[in-house]
Design a protein around this motif. Structure first.
Motif, PDB file in Angstrom:
ATOM      1  N   PRO A 229       6.648   8.163  -6.320  1.00  0.00           N
ATOM      2  CA  PRO A 229       6.086   7.538  -5.122  1.00  0.00           C
ATOM      3  C   PRO A 229       6.889   7.781  -3.850  1.00  0.00           C
ATOM      4  O   PRO A 229       8.109   7.905  -3.876  1.00  0.00           O
ATOM      5  CB  PRO A 229       6.080   6.045  -5.468  1.00  0.00           C
ATOM      6  N   MET A 230       6.173   7.857  -2.754  1.00  0.00           N
ATOM      7  CA  MET A 230       6.746   7.885  -1.417  1.00  0.00           C
ATOM      8  C   MET A 230       7.407   6.524  -1.159  1.00  0.00           C
ATOM      9  O   MET A 230       7.002   5.515  -1.721  1.00  0.00           O
ATOM     10  CB  MET A 230       5.578   8.089  -0.456  1.00  0.00           C
ATOM     11  N   GLN A 231       8.437   6.481  -0.329  1.00  0.00           N
ATOM     12  CA  GLN A 231       9.030   5.188   0.050  1.00  0.00           C
ATOM     13  C   GLN A 231       8.252   4.612   1.226  1.00  0.00           C
ATOM     14  O   GLN A 231       8.094   5.267   2.237  1.00  0.00           O
ATOM     15  CB  GLN A 231      10.487   5.356   0.448  1.00  0.00           C
ATOM     16  N   ARG A 256      -6.055  12.677   8.694  1.00  0.00           N
ATOM     17  CA  ARG A 256      -5.374  13.973   8.707  1.00  0.00           C
ATOM     18  C   ARG A 256      -4.784  14.348   7.350  1.00  0.00           C
ATOM     19  O   ARG A 256      -4.262  15.435   7.175  1.00  0.00           O
ATOM     20  CB  ARG A 256      -4.241  13.971   9.748  1.00  0.00           C
ATOM     21  N   CYS A 257      -4.833  13.427   6.416  1.00  0.00           N
ATOM     22  CA  CYS A 257      -4.250  13.696   5.093  1.00  0.00           C
ATOM     23  C   CYS A 257      -5.092  14.737   4.361  1.00  0.00           C
ATOM     24  O   CYS A 257      -6.302  14.573   4.223  1.00  0.00           O
ATOM     25  CB  CYS A 257      -4.201  12.410   4.280  1.00  0.00           C
ATOM     26  N   PRO A 258      -4.484  15.820   3.886  1.00  0.00           N
ATOM     27  CA  PRO A 258      -5.275  16.908   3.300  1.00  0.00           C
ATOM     28  C   PRO A 258      -5.991  16.531   2.015  1.00  0.00           C
ATOM     29  O   PRO A 258      -6.976  17.158   1.662  1.00  0.00           O
ATOM     30  CB  PRO A 258      -4.236  18.004   3.038  1.00  0.00           C
ATOM     31  N   THR A 259      -5.505  15.533   1.293  1.00  0.00           N
ATOM     32  CA  THR A 259      -6.153  15.170   0.032  1.00  0.00           C
ATOM     33  C   THR A 259      -6.783  13.791   0.102  1.00  0.00           C
ATOM     34  O   THR A 259      -7.137  13.237  -0.932  1.00  0.00           O
ATOM     35  CB  THR A 259      -5.164  15.206  -1.148  1.00  0.00           C
ATOM     36  N   ASN A 260      -6.880  13.270   1.342  1.00  0.00           N
ATOM     37  CA  ASN A 260      -7.574  12.000   1.480  1.00  0.00           C
ATOM     38  C   ASN A 260      -6.948  10.923   0.607  1.00  0.00           C
ATOM     39  O   ASN A 260      -7.656  10.107  -0.006  1.00  0.00           O
ATOM     40  CB  ASN A 260      -9.033  12.211   1.025  1.00  0.00           C
ATOM     41  N   CYS A 261      -5.623  10.901   0.522  1.00  0.00           N
ATOM     42  CA  CYS A 261      -4.983  10.016  -0.456  1.00  0.00           C
ATOM     43  C   CYS A 261      -4.186   8.893   0.181  1.00  0.00           C
ATOM     44  O   CYS A 261      -3.461   8.179  -0.495  1.00  0.00           O
ATOM     45  CB  CYS A 261      -4.111  10.820  -1.414  1.00  0.00           C
ATOM     46  N   ILE A 262      -4.296   8.751   1.512  1.00  0.00           N
ATOM     47  CA  ILE A 262      -3.587   7.645   2.151  1.00  0.00           C
ATOM     48  C   ILE A 262      -4.625   6.737   2.809  1.00  0.00           C
ATOM     49  O   ILE A 262      -5.598   7.210   3.389  1.00  0.00           O
ATOM     50  CB  ILE A 262      -2.530   8.163   3.156  1.00  0.00           C
ATOM     51  N   LYS A 263      -4.409   5.432   2.653  1.00  0.00           N
ATOM     52  CA  LYS A 263      -5.379   4.471   3.178  1.00  0.00           C
ATOM     53  C   LYS A 263      -4.675   3.398   3.977  1.00  0.00           C
ATOM     54  O   LYS A 263      -3.500   3.109   3.735  1.00  0.00           O
ATOM     55  CB  LYS A 263      -6.127   3.795   2.020  1.00  0.00           C
ATOM     56  N   ALA A 270      -1.402   2.354   1.894  1.00  0.00           N
ATOM     57  CA  ALA A 270      -1.433   2.589   0.449  1.00  0.00           C
ATOM     58  C   ALA A 270      -1.566   4.084   0.198  1.00  0.00           C
ATOM     59  O   ALA A 270      -2.433   4.736   0.782  1.00  0.00           O
ATOM     60  CB  ALA A 270      -2.611   1.858  -0.177  1.00  0.00           C
ATOM     61  N   VAL A 271      -0.693   4.613  -0.634  1.00  0.00           N
ATOM     62  CA  VAL A 271      -0.734   6.044  -0.935  1.00  0.00           C
ATOM     63  C   VAL A 271      -1.055   6.255  -2.409  1.00  0.00           C
ATOM     64  O   VAL A 271      -0.452   5.630  -3.276  1.00  0.00           O
ATOM     65  CB  VAL A 271       0.608   6.726  -0.578  1.00  0.00           C
ATOM     66  N   ASP A 272      -2.045   7.088  -2.661  1.00  0.00           N
ATOM     67  CA  ASP A 272      -2.396   7.482  -4.023  1.00  0.00           C
ATOM     68  C   ASP A 272      -1.418   8.604  -4.414  1.00  0.00           C
ATOM     69  O   ASP A 272      -1.710   9.786  -4.297  1.00  0.00           O
ATOM     70  CB  ASP A 272      -3.854   7.960  -4.002  1.00  0.00           C
ATOM     71  N   ASN A 275      -1.944  12.123  -6.008  1.00  0.00           N
ATOM     72  CA  ASN A 275      -2.711  13.096  -5.231  1.00  0.00           C
ATOM     73  C   ASN A 275      -2.063  13.466  -3.908  1.00  0.00           C
ATOM     74  O   ASN A 275      -2.578  14.301  -3.173  1.00  0.00           O
ATOM     75  CB  ASN A 275      -4.137  12.590  -4.995  1.00  0.00           C
ATOM     76  N   CYS A 276      -0.942  12.852  -3.619  1.00  0.00           N
ATOM     77  CA  CYS A 276      -0.197  13.235  -2.407  1.00  0.00           C
ATOM     78  C   CYS A 276       0.431  14.594  -2.693  1.00  0.00           C
ATOM     79  O   CYS A 276       1.086  14.792  -3.711  1.00  0.00           O
ATOM     80  CB  CYS A 276       0.870  12.201  -2.107  1.00  0.00           C
ATOM     81  N   VAL A 277       0.208  15.532  -1.792  1.00  0.00           N
ATOM     82  CA  VAL A 277       0.758  16.880  -2.009  1.00  0.00           C
ATOM     83  C   VAL A 277       2.022  17.112  -1.181  1.00  0.00           C
ATOM     84  O   VAL A 277       2.419  18.234  -0.939  1.00  0.00           O
ATOM     85  CB  VAL A 277      -0.291  17.980  -1.725  1.00  0.00           C
ATOM     86  N   ARG A 278       2.624  16.064  -0.734  1.00  0.00           N
ATOM     87  CA  ARG A 278       3.912  16.129  -0.013  1.00  0.00           C
ATOM     88  C   ARG A 278       3.795  16.982   1.247  1.00  0.00           C
ATOM     89  O   ARG A 278       4.672  17.784   1.551  1.00  0.00           O
ATOM     90  CB  ARG A 278       4.991  16.725  -0.922  1.00  0.00           C
ATOM     91  N   CYS A 279       2.705  16.763   1.993  1.00  0.00           N
ATOM     92  CA  CYS A 279       2.510  17.604   3.173  1.00  0.00           C
ATOM     93  C   CYS A 279       3.328  17.118   4.351  1.00  0.00           C
ATOM     94  O   CYS A 279       3.441  17.807   5.361  1.00  0.00           O
ATOM     95  CB  CYS A 279       1.027  17.690   3.541  1.00  0.00           C
ATOM     96  N   MET A 280       3.875  15.923   4.271  1.00  0.00           N
ATOM     97  CA  MET A 280       4.771  15.362   5.299  1.00  0.00           C
ATOM     98  C   MET A 280       4.055  14.744   6.488  1.00  0.00           C
ATOM     99  O   MET A 280       4.678  14.001   7.254  1.00  0.00           O
ATOM    100  CB  MET A 280       5.782  16.398   5.831  1.00  0.00           C
ATOM    101  N   HIS A 281       2.776  15.016   6.676  1.00  0.00           N
ATOM    102  CA  HIS A 281       2.182  14.604   7.938  1.00  0.00           C
ATOM    103  C   HIS A 281       2.350  13.114   8.226  1.00  0.00           C
ATOM    104  O   HIS A 281       2.798  12.725   9.313  1.00  0.00           O
ATOM    105  CB  HIS A 281       0.702  14.988   8.034  1.00  0.00           C
ATOM    106  N   CYS A 282       1.978  12.273   7.283  1.00  0.00           N
ATOM    107  CA  CYS A 282       2.036  10.832   7.553  1.00  0.00           C
ATOM    108  C   CYS A 282       3.473  10.385   7.804  1.00  0.00           C
ATOM    109  O   CYS A 282       3.725   9.532   8.648  1.00  0.00           O
ATOM    110  CB  CYS A 282       1.403  10.046   6.400  1.00  0.00           C
ATOM    111  N   ILE A 283       4.401  10.981   7.076  1.00  0.00           N
ATOM    112  CA  ILE A 283       5.822  10.637   7.254  1.00  0.00           C
ATOM    113  C   ILE A 283       6.291  11.061   8.644  1.00  0.00           C
ATOM    114  O   ILE A 283       7.022  10.336   9.314  1.00  0.00           O
ATOM    115  CB  ILE A 283       6.670  11.318   6.151  1.00  0.00           C
TER     116      ILE A 283
END
Ligand code: SRM
Ligand code: SRM
Ligand code: SRM
Ligand code: SRM
Ligand code: SF4
Ligand code: SF4
Ligand code: SF4
Ligand code: SF4
Ligand code: SF4
Ligand code: SF4
Ligand code: SF4
Ligand code: SF4
Lengths: 420, 363, 420, 363
Positions: A229-231, A256-263, A270-272, A275-283
């Motif tokens: 999990p992401m922190q 903007r999440c490429p896998t639609n996994c952040i809500k 909440a992050v799924d 399915n998070c591909v560690r793209c960094m965008h939200c961080i």
């Protein structure tokens, strides 16, 4: 002599707000005549839209690269730059310097060369511009005395580069400087003595933001990442949502999440994670609220390079995740590198970079060659072509036939042929 | 030439490897290595990094021309000694970075950087940072244009975008390359030299290179040996040649440059970060710009035209290529007024993967 | 004879809930002995996992295709199927029938053939299975008498197919049945007499949902679309939002838009029309609230086909938008088709479909060949390769040289060579 | 053989073209042509279309085996005459569609379809519709497996998914092809035959085909003529051959099939609609399934395994391929238990475009 030199065209580059290297070099030319003549030749190039350097090879004792030798075609007019070589010098990882270190370099270079420095070359070297056949050696020896070393050139390992990483960056998932130094020193012989089919570059980025441009400018990108999990700091998240508004978060983070996994659930994020591909965008957008996970490591890729011949390529995933902290982790990495160099080194054509080699033999065959299991993360998607040669399913009378792509283990094939 | 190596001289050690980075790190970096908690943008060119220990490190970034005299570098050291505990670093885009333990040193340092070095502070956040570039006429043997000079001219035009960090939807990375070998990287926007005909073989030079190597390097198998007057020379099959210049790198005899016909092209949308949809290659946007020293005004104009459209219609956090993808290339060409031509259509083996194989159109 | 036939294996296909063609054919075999023998051969195939048909060519007077001739290798055992051909018959566009039409077909077929029908073949033909060399002709003539015609085969235009379109579908943006009929009749000669390098298929879908599979199964997909704003019924939209909830609309409509151009503003739907790529998704989910715009037309694509040789290809955009309502619109389309057939017909290799031909000569060259201006909508993105031959920028001494791709107007080249 | 055409007989007209569709349209379709306003799902297999005029047309869809006797087709006509004003159509997936002017006729018609034809009603909405398929052993000269039969066996397994319209995240399109020529289309899921060695040339047959044509058709340039005992025969260069079977279509002598080694593969994610991200090609998912008549149980098992994972984790309106893309192929292989092998990795010219050229990984 200096006052006779025409710099009319390059003088135009002295105006404007951006710092002018012309002004700086003109200043330098007052005590370094070669620099004045260099500006003269450059001015001639501007006039003629033509280049007046010829290139050849010059090697320091025991080294097979590191010097880019240049001879002026206008040496009649500009004798001081008849020979005007560049020395490539390995910088400290991450391009960090104490003023002591940097002054030491300046002193050596001022003593032996024209005093022009480029901080840094596109590969990452310190470039020292302006030595002749004689001073190159003297300069190199004094550099060596002071702990410096030459960078790579030719069919060899090139000087490594990495982002600032854990030294200062909150995104960093591994010790980029430590690993860069480790690989440089472990492979210093491969860096100095060209024995590869062609150049090989490592670039290391502490996270998928890839501030070291590893994906597109290195044969072997090593990129920090994390498992699990992401922190999430929900207090900071709530603050952020409050400050910027929900719509801002939806428009700039969620959609903007490429896998639609952040809500956004109320003020909570909440992050799924699977399915998070560690793209960094939200961080990147919410660095106080979100951080890479705790179980950090690297993704290892292979095959990036710029245009020449087959067109640009990017690195593609080779090892989705590897821890990169202990001696053993480093050992695992260098074992893998050794296997790659071995297989590529014995089977590639001259001037064929590892990505081009994979293009030719196929990734499946390459993996077999280096002894790595195929992993679905290596590809975006499986093949869409039905023209596949399943060796296991071939009838025995056709068994053992070679694959779609030319066999790479040509030694074995030859041996078999001889045996017949 | 290499006889020089035989001269007796004192020999230094060999294979030193990389200088120890730990010796070159700011003390706060050593102390908080790997435990930085977050960062904040203080103002253009200035960030603050906060460690888990609570320590704060201020970072000031300054634009650099990359090519500098030893004297200039010594002045940089002076400033670092005065305000930054005697440490500094360079970024992956050849900018200069001072790390400061004391907030109070920020303004004096900026003043010194501006005055004593003549360098601007900026390049952070949603700015246009330094242009990564190559050797050009200063040192390489292959260039068709200059690099440092054309970049200086361009950065003069984009100065406001460097010293501000909120004039653009997102950070913009620019690169420039001086021959088709393209030592310059992929970038959001790149200005690259373009050759327009096969190499002319300088007959007087053919002896100097290993012919089989020259033949072998050609990716298009366009070079073949030809017997002439008893010796072997080379010839190029014009139809096959793709003007890549690989042979020119191998052998100076294969002259690919042409001061009359070489032009500059602008490429858009390169991206190396894995953010959002991931890395992307640059695409041809504008071609046939004149190679016009000393200030290449046509290039500056074209770049500004593109950036102005991006500023007007780009969304926050949308890289240049992502913006074009969202609005569509049709719109891009409409907004900028550049033509879309048959040369924009891929002709490589991968061509089909660039076709619009869908009924998705903007009407 | 029928009772001696072993159908043990295919009998297994009589159980289960899905309708069994075996049961149906067994029934038919009671009055058509050939059908019994067909089942016998099929059973043998099941046993041996082997096929017992040989194919050749059989032509009806004045036709170069339309009959798929088959000879049984087991004719000793099954003499009634020694010859067992398929007649391909052109159906009414959209596969619509009055029972009168269909009964007429059944009657003719019952009279002359084995009585097996396939409704329809993958290309879209009515397939009539089971005639011999004699009855094929009699059957064909009676079909002709009754207004029917043969479908295509070989290097010819194939029978066209289209979705139900405006006859019944609320999404349809043009008259698929009308245009299908028009093209069939305009090009009936090209359909019947193979004179192309290879087959050519049209498939027409009334909207981008592409229920006729035109993208991947036809050389020239013609797909309905619209210009300008989508039609929005905000009352129905509000009803939908109320009924399903906002979250449902966000998850299933808003976040699924490929260009992020649809928004929910309160209970209202707002579409950024210039960025809508007519993907249909939002309309599909909310068909009462959203409808295609009023200014309707078609997008014309080129080059789709299934695997053989170069692998699967899809159609790619050739004409982003064309009105398709009047005589003149139809004329514009057939003019374009004529130019394509002309250029492809005179320059393609034998057995080279138009998409393969474009792959070989390049889309740019192809567009020149058919006299169409390049349009950015034809590509997802411009080329990433710098290896481009700008003819305008070549110096005169190299001028007029041929392009990266082999010249296609080979006649011209030959003529030039001869002139020398 | 073609001598038959010379026989004197009465000749019908020629080049009739397509039958007039207008004569074959339900009256409500004629009346409301091009003015349908919207549709609604009434129940599995039944939709209602509402015209701008206010007219309503009920459509009932029935699954069909595609291959039918004239007698069966006549029975279909009987039902259409009774309940559907004497009109019917077939869909692009070979299903049967009745259009009804009267709502009251829906149930009687369904009953008749079930009882008199033995056909199920369904295939609409989020169902598994009919499997599009090819000739197989029934008529083609090239097949390595059967088509109509294997499809019947499969649809028996998927019957519940046909007669319901809400058991799946989205409509699922299945196809099947009986040789590598693949007359079956791209589909969400496709079952295709796979050959495993180069054609064996039947020497006795070589005379019957035009050798240059056979040589020319090979996409891999693997076939070459060879002189043997004074005549010319053919040989295949095994290394070059990609087992495509193009030569087999051209000449029966090039026997590509092998009852012992041919297998079946399952491909996923084909999509022809331009919805959302647009059309997509199918990708190899499962290979090496036995070609096992009369009911191919292993194929049914594999298909159900895939569909069950899709049902559990797919999102509404997410086609099969979109689902796999979202969850990632790694997860797909984990959920279904099928192995990912080197054969899944593309080896064509386009291979690089299938590589994961990003640091985006699921960990
Ligand atoms: C100096 C430098 C440009 C600069 O001003 O910064 C440079 C300069 C040259 N490059 Fe480069 N390349 C430089 C970084 C790059 C990069 C960028 C990178 O490493 O991140 C690339 C693209 C990435 C890649 O590796 O593909 C690059 C791709 C090339 C190529 C094409 C290689 C390819 O496979 O595509 C060549 C030609 C070759 O190797 O045959 C080349 C060749 C050359 C040569 C040696 C030309 C030649 O063949 O004689 C140039 C010497 C110029 C000189 O006089 O010093 N240079 N070259 C960079 C090295 C400085 C350093 O050591 O730090
Ligand atoms: C200092 C430097 C690393 C180094 O070791 O030298 C660096 C440092 C930071 N980068 Fe970077 N990046 C640096 C070059 C790059 C590059 C490479 C390049 O410029 O050639 C990239 C890849 C560009 C590409 O994709 O083509 C890069 C892609 C990013 C991104 C990803 C942006 C995106 O969304 O695609 C971020 C995240 C962001 O912008 O929020 C980022 C964010 C950052 C942060 C905020 C990371 C952090 O927490 O410290 C740093 C300060 C950013 C600022 O400038 O506002 N950095 N960053 C480099 C500064 C170059 C310069 O002088 O301008
Ligand atoms: C009957 C049918 C399959 C079916 O059961 O429905 C069929 C059957 C044959 N196809 Fe097909 N194809 C049929 C639709 C297709 C389709 C689908 C479509 O049209 O939508 C395709 C894929 C789309 C495309 O055009 O690529 C298709 C791609 C092929 C190919 C490969 C063509 C290619 O360029 O890739 C061949 C081989 C060839 O043409 O050389 C082929 C060849 C054949 C031949 C003629 C085999 C041969 O070369 O002798 C088969 C005759 C079987 C028979 O005994 O009747 N068939 N064929 C379909 C035609 C029925 C009809 O007219 O309605
Ligand atoms: C009757 C038929 C057209 C015909 O002329 O025969 C048809 C009719 C409709 N299609 Fe279709 N589609 C038909 C084959 C297709 C095909 C082709 C195929 O199945 O091989 C496709 C393309 C599949 C692909 O992409 O690979 C197709 C992709 C769609 C889509 C797009 C789905 C998506 O989002 O990708 C829709 C929209 C939807 O599902 O909401 C759609 C929606 C519809 C609607 C709702 C359109 C309408 O307003 O009438 C129709 C009833 C749908 C239903 O079954 O619930 N129809 N539809 C075909 C029925 C085949 C069958 O018997 O099952
Ligand atoms: S790559 Fe990541 S870790 Fe390295 S500097 Fe950039 S953001 Fe920081
Ligand atoms: S890191 Fe990227 S993939 Fe992961 S949740 Fe954030 S935006 Fe989504
Ligand atoms: S781009 Fe070309 S000319 Fe410029 S430095 Fe690189 S090799 Fe030399
Ligand atoms: S320019 Fe490139 S393609 Fe042309 S001859 Fe030289 S190496 Fe070959
Ligand atoms: S393609 Fe469009 S118009 Fe045609 S049936 Fe499908 S949804 Fe209706
Ligand atoms: S049709 Fe597609 S692109 Fe247009 S608004 Fe709807 S979902 Fe978006
Ligand atoms: S897929 Fe092959 S075997 Fe099946 S019908 Fe088509 S050509 Fe014949
Ligand atoms: S199977 Fe295909 S590749 Fe092999 S010989 Fe025949 S045509 Fe050529």
């Amino acid at each position: 002599m200096a006052d006779k030199i025409d710099t009319g065209m390059v003088d135009e580059l002295e105006s404007g707000p951006w710092p002018s290297f012309i002004t700086d070099l003109k200043e330098l030319s007052k005590r370094k005549p070669a620099v004045g003549q260099l500006l003269g030749q450059l001015n001639q190039s501007y006039k003629d839209k033509w280049n007046y350097w010829q290139g050849t090879v010059l090697n320091v004792d025991g080294y097979g690269g590191g010097i880019i030798a240049r001879y002026s075609e206008l040496s009649q007019q500009y004798p001081a730059i008849a020979q005007f070589h560049t020395i490539r010098v390995i910088p400290p990882a991450g391009w960090v310097y104490s003023t002591k270190t940097l002054r030491n370099l300046c002193d050596i270079w001022d003593k032996h060369g024209a005093g022009i420095m480029q901080m840094h070359g596109m590969t990452g070297d310190i470039l020292l511009l302006g030595t002749d056949n004689e001073t190159t050696f003297d300069c190199a020896e004094e550099l060596f005395e002071n702990g410096w070393d030459l960078g790579g050139s030719g069919g060899a390992l090139r000087t490594l580069a990495c982002c600032v990483g854990q030294a200062r960056c909150d995104m960093a998932c591994f010790d980029t400087m430590g690993l860069t130094t480790h690989l440089t020193n472990t492979y210093i012989s491969q860096l100095h003595r060209p024995e590869f089919p062609y150049k090989y570059k490592f670039k290391l980025s502490g996270c998928p933001n890839d501030c070291a441009c590893s994906m597109q400018r290195s044969d072997m990108p090593i990129i920090g990442t994390w498992r699990g999990p992401m922190q999430i700091n929900q207090d900071e998240a709530a603050k952020f949502v409050k400050e910027h508004g929900e719509q801002y978060v939806i428009d700039n983070v969620i959609t903007r999440c490429p896998t639609n996994c952040i809500k956004l659930e109320g003020k909570k994020i909440a992050v799924d994670d699977p399915n998070c591909v560690r793209c960094m965008h939200c961080i990147n957008v919410m660095p106080k609220a979100l951080r890479p996970g705790k179980d950090k490591g690297v993704t290892i890729l292979l095959g990036g390079k710029r245009t020449l011949k087959i067109g640009d390529t990017m690195g593609s995933v080779l090892v989705p995740f590897m821890k990169m902290e202990t001696e053993e982790d480093y050992q695992k990495l260098t074992d893998l590198v050794d296997r790659i160099w071995d297989f590529w080194g014995s089977n590639a054509h001259d001037h064929e970079r590892v990505g081009e080699f994979i293009n030719r033999v196929g990734l499946g065959t390459f993996l077999e060659g280096i002894g790595l299991e195929p992993d679905p993360q290596m590809v975006r998607a499986p093949t869409s072509s039905p023209y596949i040669k399943f060796e296991e399913l071939a009838p025995s009378r056709f068994g053992g036939e070679s694959k779609h792509n030319p066999a790479v283990r040509s030694e074995e094939v030859e041996a078999m042929e001889r045996a017949e | 030439m290499t006889t020089a190596t035989t001269k007796v001289r004192k020999k230094g050690p060999r294979d030193n490897g990389a200088p120890d980075y730990k010796q070159n790190l700011h003390p706060l970096m050593v102390k908080n290595y790997g435990t930085w908690a977050y960062h904040e943008f203080v103002k253009p060119g200035v960030l603050v990094y906060v460690a888990e220990s609570g320590d704060k490190l201020w970072v000031v970034r300054a634009g650099s021309p990359r090519t500098m005299s030893v004297d200039k570098v010594r002045k940089i050291c002076d400033i670092a000694d005065r305000y930054a505990e005697g440490y500094l670093r360079f970024t992956s885009r050849a900018n200069l970075e001072f790390s400061l333990a004391k907030e109070a040193n920020i303004e004096p340092l900026i003043k010194a950087v501006n005055k004593e070095l003549g360098f601007p502070v900026g390049g952070t956040g949603h700015s246009i940072s330094n242009v990564t570039h190559t050797q050009g006429w200063l040192h390489c043997n292959l260039p068709g244009t200059d690099a440092a000079g054309s970049v200086k001219a361009l950065m003069d035009e984009l100065f406001e975008e460097f010293v501000n960090d909120d004039k653009l939807p997102m950070r913009v990375k620019i690169a420039a390359s001086c021959c088709q070998i393209n030592c310059g990287g992929q970038a959001d926007l790149s200005i690259n030299l373009q050759h327009h005909h096969p190499p002319r073989i300088k007959p007087e030079g053919v002896g100097i290179c290993e012919l089989p190597k020259v033949v072998a390097i050609c990716p298009a198998a366009a070079i073949r040996p030809r017997a002439k007057d008893g010796t072997t020379t080379l010839e190029v099959v014009d139809e096959k040649c793709m003007y890549c210049g690989a042979c020119h790198g191998q052998c100076p005899t294969m002259e690919i440059r042409d001061s009359e016909t070489d032009t500059l092209s602008i490429w858009l949308g390169g991206k190396t970060s894995s953010t959002r949809k991931g890395p992307a290659f640059m695409r041809l946007a504008v071609w046939g710009l004149p190679n016009n020293p000393p200030r290449w005004p046509e290039v500056g104009e074209a770049v500004k035209k593109i950036l102005s459209a991006y500023k007007q219609t780009g969304r926050k956090f949308e890289r240049l290529g992502e913006w074009v993808e969202r609005i569509g290339w049709k719109k891009f060409f409409e907004l900028t007024g550049f033509p879309f031509t048959k040369y924009h259509i891929d002709t490589t083996e991968m061509a089909r993967s660039t076709f619009n194989t869908s009924a998705q159109v903007r009407l």
